[in-house]
Motif scaffolding. Structure first.
Motif, PDB file in Angstrom:
ATOM      1  N   TYR B 155       0.829  -1.208   0.000  1.00 22.58           N
ATOM      2  CA  TYR B 155       0.000   0.000   0.000  1.00 22.58           C
ATOM      3  C   TYR B 155       0.865   1.260   0.000  1.00 22.58           C
ATOM      4  CZ  TYR B 155      -4.945  -1.126   0.116  1.00 22.58           C
ATOM      5  OH  TYR B 155      -6.219  -1.477  -0.243  1.00 22.58           O
ATOM      6  N   THR B 158       2.655   1.914  -3.290  1.00 23.67           N
ATOM      7  CA  THR B 158       1.740   2.358  -4.338  1.00 23.67           C
ATOM      8  C   THR B 158       1.401   3.834  -4.168  1.00 23.67           C
ATOM      9  OG1 THR B 158       0.803   0.144  -4.390  1.00 23.67           O
ATOM     10  CG2 THR B 158      -0.469   1.883  -5.434  1.00 23.67           C
ATOM     11  N   HIS B 550       0.349  -5.604  -7.686  1.00 19.55           N
ATOM     12  CA  HIS B 550      -0.899  -5.906  -6.975  1.00 19.55           C
ATOM     13  C   HIS B 550      -1.385  -7.313  -7.307  1.00 19.55           C
ATOM     14  CE1 HIS B 550      -1.518  -1.295  -7.259  1.00 19.55           C
ATOM     15  NE2 HIS B 550      -0.708  -1.605  -6.282  1.00 19.55           N
ATOM     16  N   VAL B 569      -6.305  -6.199  -0.855  1.00 24.83           N
ATOM     17  CA  VAL B 569      -5.439  -5.606  -1.884  1.00 24.83           C
ATOM     18  C   VAL B 569      -6.277  -5.184  -3.100  1.00 24.83           C
ATOM     19  CG1 VAL B 569      -3.547  -6.077  -3.496  1.00 24.83           C
ATOM     20  CG2 VAL B 569      -3.365  -6.833  -1.151  1.00 24.83           C
ATOM     21  N   LEU B 572      -6.729  -1.728  -4.495  1.00 18.89           N
ATOM     22  CA  LEU B 572      -5.509  -1.026  -4.899  1.00 18.89           C
ATOM     23  C   LEU B 572      -5.349  -0.924  -6.418  1.00 18.89           C
ATOM     24  CD1 LEU B 572      -3.553   0.431  -3.211  1.00 18.89           C
ATOM     25  CD2 LEU B 572      -2.189  -1.607  -2.955  1.00 18.89           C
TER      26      LEU B 572
END
Lengths: 650, 650
Positions: B155, B158, B550, B569, B572
């Motif tokens: 996370y 990203t 991801h 996830v 994302l």
């Protein structure tokens, strides 16, 4: 499904159709129903509300059928505009495709299917007791050389449809240009909508627009009208959007086509709709808000599609008698009666499905309306697309795979296996879709003729009010175009699987042609005009149908152990998609905006027209929200540059 | 792979790098090599060809490293243009990303991985005998709570990368606008290329262009130059294409943005490149021919991608010692020597792969050149994209799945299973890719410094010719940008799997920064300028890397029995793609064409500049095919309107 069940369904629906026709022929002669059946003629003054009684009125007249059939394209164009022409051409296009397909299907493929013995031999003595499956490709023996006939049929139909599609696209493009040339000056041709207007401290939106366009479009800029909304405090606020009008069509086109600002999400330009086509209620000017609402609508559409499958699956369960007996044991005695069971398997399922589907177009229209479109016509176009894909997914794929949502989604997550799965599932549902064409196609189109809901509404309100303004309805294209396209998809995909569907489809198209011709003449009046922008949707849908047919045929030929044919089909979808890509380049731009050549010619024609001065005077105030119109009378001639907040606070 | 094998590879490559640096430091001081190492300075006259000998020249100088490291962005911008700045910013961007990722990876993730006991406990006493796998996520125990740290890392990275991407896009956009404002008038700013010019009977292409643009762009049209090609009979023929120049940038932009003709495949407009950037040899003007050649190139690219897998698979086989012994039994005795086996497993495979990859950029450039692009810069941009996806597919996916072509294609036909398959295969190749970064990244970047091939070429030709014009090379962006982007992809995908890769990557990026800074200063001179158009490719590649990470993390967390993390996830990639979509709307338009605001400001600035008259005079004849230039001297002042066929027939 047995032939007899189909015949029962056929009987009921033919009866209903005849009934609707007779009912209509009588009802339309009653002057009290003129508001329902000929509102358009009433408004145009071609028909008067007579009230004296005579016996003639009770005898069904059939002259209208002939008149409707003979209605020419020019008549429709002059009375209902280009969109109506495009709508009718969808029907005539399908008629051409399925006349051709019908001849091949009934006279070539059908005999080949019946000759097969894969399922069982046809029983000519008791024809009505045969399963409908003997008429499908499933009955052709595996590995049989006869399958090459189906293979050729797939190729021939694809070529024929592509040929027609090309010429149709070309024809409608030329009609669109001709329509533009022959049109009177319209405000939308000279106007763009600008959103995301940045405002510096101490200046108003109006000032910002004025200074931007006088700086960057000094020779062509005419005037602007900032869009105002009522805030929660009931005061008027200026949104950061404005309709900007120009002195020429070309000037408006320049401002529309070129990115105006360094920041691409400021000064975003869009073609303006006609003033009465603007959809005011949901007028969002912020880029992020529109983007977010678009996302929300996409998610909502997906959710709707998934949830809708539940009633469809239940409905599918109804076609299964033994399942029904388990659920409702008390019905057992009734269900054993042949006629009842035939009604249930042949008719009821598609009727219930039909009722469910009735609510989809309004829902999709609502979703499109909050998606950020600025005009009714754009909303309708977007809704048309949504309804189309919804129908294909929820009727075609859900019926074919008649499984759970997860199963259905799973299939599309394994694209490699799609042809094989389609090949197994699609032919199995042939009889359901034949019944669907008869029920949903025939009867609901015929019921369109009688306009039952408006009739009831008229009967109820007749005693309450009397001298109200008569409102002429417009045809909801987003309801009817997807329906015709879905039948075309059924026709194309089942053409080589179960050619028995084709005569029923042709009958449906003839009915639709007569009825919609008649309704355009008597009932519907266009509220706005997209000048043929629905055609690209039709074109894409036809291409999708063709590629779906190719996918199924690849699966079928593999299943039938004729893998050479299966391999040889492969180039077909590739070529079809290339053809589509070519059409996108060759024709689609014409449907998005008009080219410079056309705009300048039109501008030049009118350069010396004295009527233009008056038109420009009107153009300056054309884009006012009708909800705010009373305020208009209080503004002075300088209204363009002064915000209305003060006067609205009163 | 064992730690010791990695250390061997590390040793060899570090040695090579140091060798290259020393070699370069000595060689660049030799005046005879100035043409190879400082051609740019030579041409600019900043360095003279001295030939007197002194001992100093044999002592390696390191001052250049410091100078290269300190080179500022302004220096690069003024000396090598915006494209070079963008190129250097790709490196600095990656440096920022991997410094941040490196800190998290080495100080947080690496200890967590080592603490795990899933594979085997780490042997601290004989560190070099550990398998590299103990440093990867594979060593973390299934279902362990420690995996939430990896989850958070995904996370955080990203968010960090997206934040940087946004600001970088914004920065480069503003640089692009600033670059345009500060540029001198350039022919391309005033010119468009028009193709598909329809010619009526009895008139020439030139007449057709003249009459069309004087009719539809009367106030802005300046002149035109019909593109001529040599036919097979060696006579000149007019193609149906022309460069059309306008009196203002805005005038050219209007003609470019608005569809000109009713038929969208006639009068197709395109932005013109600079005259010396035009790619003349493959100048096809017919819409269908260009469309076809584009299709052919796409097919060729796919074929190349598929065929290329064969050597890659063979190379992958080399890392497997036992396989090698079966193939070449006579090598058995040599392969048992530890050092040899370590060289083979740690170094040779990536070297061979590297050599194969060397031929890819020229091939892709060739394919792009026949695809119908009109300028060298467009060809390079397109080749850059092709090489990037080729590399990702053939190095990343082919290595990861190290299977046959069919197996690889199969995986992508079942998109649902991709995360699971990636989760199994990607971590297993961690050690290969660490070695790959060291070999391909370090050594080949360092060898770029020495310019071995140009050096050899210079040595060979030195004795043949002497006073030839010195040609300054330009950096082949389509070779180097994809390489950096591929390393970034490796870094991002392996960041949470095998953080050990990150220090090596950082080292590579530092090397690349110094070396390319130095080369921009001394060697390369831009041949043309896209003004930052390579950045969108970089942006897309980074987004793809994130989404790939991801997908892998979804698979990994499922595999590691932490399915909550796997589900969490999911948002994302969706959010990342939305972010990308926003960036496309917010920044991409600036990289396609300049907005009206910018064009008009620039036009106005120069409106009263007396130098413009001279510029327009030159503009009229700017777009001449250099191959046809001798003819130019024979044409009279009316040459624009008379075809050259007669004079060329002589």
């Amino acid at each position: 499904m047995l032939v007899s069940a189909l015949l029962t369904s056929l009987g009921i629906n033919s009866g209903l159709c005849v009934l609707f026709f007779i009912l209509y022929s009588i009802l339309r002669n009653q002057p009290s129903n003129y508001e329902v059946y000929v509102p358009r003629l009433l408004v145009e003054g071609n028909s008067k509300r007579r009230s004296h009684f005579n016996l003639e009125r009770l005898i069904p007249s059939t002259g209208w059928i002939k008149r409707a059939w003979k209605l020419s394209e020019e008549d429709i164009l002059s009375s209902s505009g280009l969109d109506a022409v495009v709508f009718m051409r969808v029907i005539t296009f399908s008629l051409r495709v399925f006349s051709f397909a019908g001849i091949i299907g009934v006279f070539v493929l059908l005999p080949v299917n019946c000759m097969g013995t894969q399922l069982h031999e046809i029983d000519f003595e008791d024809l009505s007791n045969n399963s409908l499956d003997v008429f499908t490709i499933s009955n052709v023996n595996s590995g049989s050389k006869w399958l090459w006939i189906h293979f050729s049929a797939v190729y021939i139909l694809t070529i024929f449809v592509c040929y027609l599609l090309y010429h149709e696209y070309k024809y409608i493009s030329s009609k669109r240009i001709a329509y533009f040339y022959s049109s009177k000056p319209q405000p939308r041709q000279f106007t763009i909508l600008v959103r995301g207007i940045p405002v510096s401290v101490g200046s108003s939106v109006s000032e910002s627009v004025e200074s931007f366009f006088t700086e960057f479009h000094p020779t062509t800029y005419l005037s602007h009208m900032v869009v105002r909304r009522t805030s929660k405090l009931r005061s008027l606020i200026e949104t950061r959007a404005a309709f900007v009008s120009f002195k020429s069509r070309y000037g408006a086109a320049i401002a529309f086509h070129i990115q105006q600002s360094i920041n691409p999400i400021q000064w975003i330009t869009e073609l303006a709709p006609e003033p009465d086509d603007v959809y005011w209620p949901f007028f969002s000017s912020s880029f992020m808000r529109r983007w977010m609402s678009k996302l929300v609508v996409v998610v909502a559409c997906i959710l709707l599609t998934i949830l809708f499958l539940i009633p469809v699956v239940v409905v599918q369960g109804l076609t299964n008698l033994s399942q029904l007996e388990i659920w409702f044991p008390f019905l057992k005695s009734i269900l054993t009666i042949t006629f009842v069971s035939q009604v249930i398997t042949g008719y009821l399922p598609s009727l219930i499905l039909q009722l469910f589907l009735k609510i989809v177009p309004p829902i999709m229209e609502f979703l499109s309306s909050i998606q950020g479109y600025i005009s009714h016509s754009d909303i309708e176009k977007s809704a048309c697309n949504k309804v189309l894909w919804f129908t294909i997914w929820n009727i075609f794929f859900a019926t074919v795979f008649s499984g759970s949502v997860l199963y259905l989604v799973n299939i599309f997550l394994e694209p490699k296996d799609i042809p094989a799965k389609l090949a197994v599932a699609v032919p199995a549902q042939a009889s359901f879709f034949i019944a669907y064409v008869v029920t949903s196609g025939w009867t609901s189109t015929a019921s369109e003729l009688c306009r039952i809901i408006p009739l009831i509404y008229s009967l109820v309100t007749r005693f309450c009010k009397s001298t109200d303004e008569l409102e002429v309805p417009s045809l909801p294209y987003h309801r009817d175009i997807p329906r015709i396209l879905f039948f075309a998809l059924l026709g194309i995909t089942y053409f080589f699987l179960a050619p028995l569907i084709l005569p029923f489809l042709l009958m449906y198209l003839c009915l639709a042609y007569i009825i919609f011709s008649n309704q355009f003449k008597n009932v519907y009046m266009p509220k706005y005009e997209t000048a043929g922008k629905f055609w690209p949707i039709v074109h894409n849908s036809m291409i999708f149908s063709l590629v779906l047919m190719h996918a199924i045929s690849i699966g079928i030929f593999t299943l039938k152990k004729l893998s050479i044919a299966s391999t040889l089909v492969f180039p077909l979808p590739v070529l079809t998609l290339l053809f589509n890509e070519y059409c996108r380049k060759r024709f689609l731009p014409i449907f998005i905006a008009y080219p410079a050549e056309v705009l300048m010619k039109k501008d030049k024609e009118e350069a010396n027209d004295p009527a233009m001065a008056e038109f420009f005077d009107k153009l300056v105030t054309a884009y006012q929200d009708p909800a705010l119109l009373p305020i208009r009378y209080s503004v002075n001639s300088n209204s363009l540059n002064s915000p209305l907040i003060s006067s609205a606070d009163v």
